[in-house]
Design an enzyme around this catalytic site. Structure first.
Site, PDB file in Angstrom:
ATOM      1  N   HIS A  17      36.908  42.136  43.226  1.00 37.56           N
ATOM      2  CA  HIS A  17      37.915  42.304  44.289  1.00 37.56           C
ATOM      3  C   HIS A  17      37.250  42.881  45.544  1.00 37.56           C
ATOM      4  O   HIS A  17      37.533  42.471  46.664  1.00 37.56           O
ATOM      5  CB  HIS A  17      39.024  43.265  43.839  1.00 37.56           C
ATOM      6  N   LYS A  41      53.002  40.701  33.915  1.00 37.60           N
ATOM      7  CA  LYS A  41      52.770  41.415  32.648  1.00 37.60           C
ATOM      8  C   LYS A  41      52.813  42.908  32.902  1.00 37.60           C
ATOM      9  O   LYS A  41      52.514  43.363  33.998  1.00 37.60           O
ATOM     10  CB  LYS A  41      51.397  41.043  32.088  1.00 37.60           C
ATOM     11  N   ARG A  90      37.294  32.142  41.621  1.00 33.41           N
ATOM     12  CA  ARG A  90      36.094  32.337  40.797  1.00 33.41           C
ATOM     13  C   ARG A  90      35.603  31.031  40.207  1.00 33.41           C
ATOM     14  O   ARG A  90      34.427  30.734  40.201  1.00 33.41           O
ATOM     15  CB  ARG A  90      36.393  33.319  39.650  1.00 33.41           C
ATOM     16  N   SER A 128      40.170  41.486  35.813  1.00 31.21           N
ATOM     17  CA  SER A 128      40.718  42.787  35.418  1.00 31.21           C
ATOM     18  C   SER A 128      41.059  42.789  33.932  1.00 31.21           C
ATOM     19  O   SER A 128      40.868  43.792  33.239  1.00 31.21           O
ATOM     20  CB  SER A 128      41.976  43.100  36.224  1.00 31.21           C
TER      21      SER A 128
END
Ligand code: PNS
Length: 170
Positions: A17, A41, A90, A128
């Site tokens: 990040h 979530k 990514r 993450s």
């Protein structure tokens, strides 16, 4: 003044990040990191913990502002007078989801543009959720997150029993 919004759940903020933030700062005068209050979530970290981790993971600068939001991202952007969203990409696997989000946001507000920045190759595998998983299993995360985030991850996970523990029968 060119202002971009960099949104995410940042649960927690990683070196990947930070890499995207630094790239965005080359292009924009100011970047607002927008932390979503309630990600899909249930997050590991509370909103204030996620914000504090970001604050402790980046260099202080008047060109970066950390804020949080609830509801539609496009409304947050309007209230901050920005029409550019920055997202990190990514791998090809990120593309479909990000493409959908970009088109939906533009449909809701045609003024919104999404700019995708490619991550550095060294962070292409980093997420993450992987960091949370490694930390929960007692693995090393120091090369993925800041020392502050690492300590917070330890605090959160040390009370949990290590998974895969062999319990001997009496
Ligand atoms: O880091 P994440 O979890 O990939 O971030 C996702 C985020 C926060 C950018 C996305 O869930 C979002 O924009 N949420 C706000 C709600 C919203 O505006 N939804 C419509 C987008 S199509």
């Amino acid at each position: 003044m060119r202002i971009a919004v960099y949104p995410g759940s940042f649960d927690p903020f990683t070196n990947g990040h930070k890499d995207i933030l630094e790239r965005a700062l080359v292009i924009f005068d100011k970047v607002i990191i927008a932390v979503v209050r309630n990600p899909g979530k249930k997050p590991l970290f509370t909103l204030s913990e996620r914000v504090e981790i970001i604050r402790q993971s980046i260099e202080e600068s008047n060109r970066v502002h950390i804020d949080s939001f609830d509801g539609l991202l496009v409304n947050f952007m309007k209230s901050h007078r920005s029409n550019v969203l920055v997202k990190g990409l990514r791998a090809v696997s990120d593309f479909e989801f990000e493409f959908q989000m970009a088109l939906m946001n533009r449909k809701i507000d045609p003024a919104i543009e999404t700019i995708f920045l490619m991550t550095s190759a060294e962070y292409a595998f980093l997420s993450s959720s992987r960091v949370r998983e490694i930390a929960a299993l007692g693995g090393p995360v120091s090369c993925f997150v800041s020392p502050f985030a690492e300590a917070k991850l330890k605090e959160k996970t040390c009370t949990k029993k290590p998974r895969g523990e062999i319990v001997e029968k009496e």
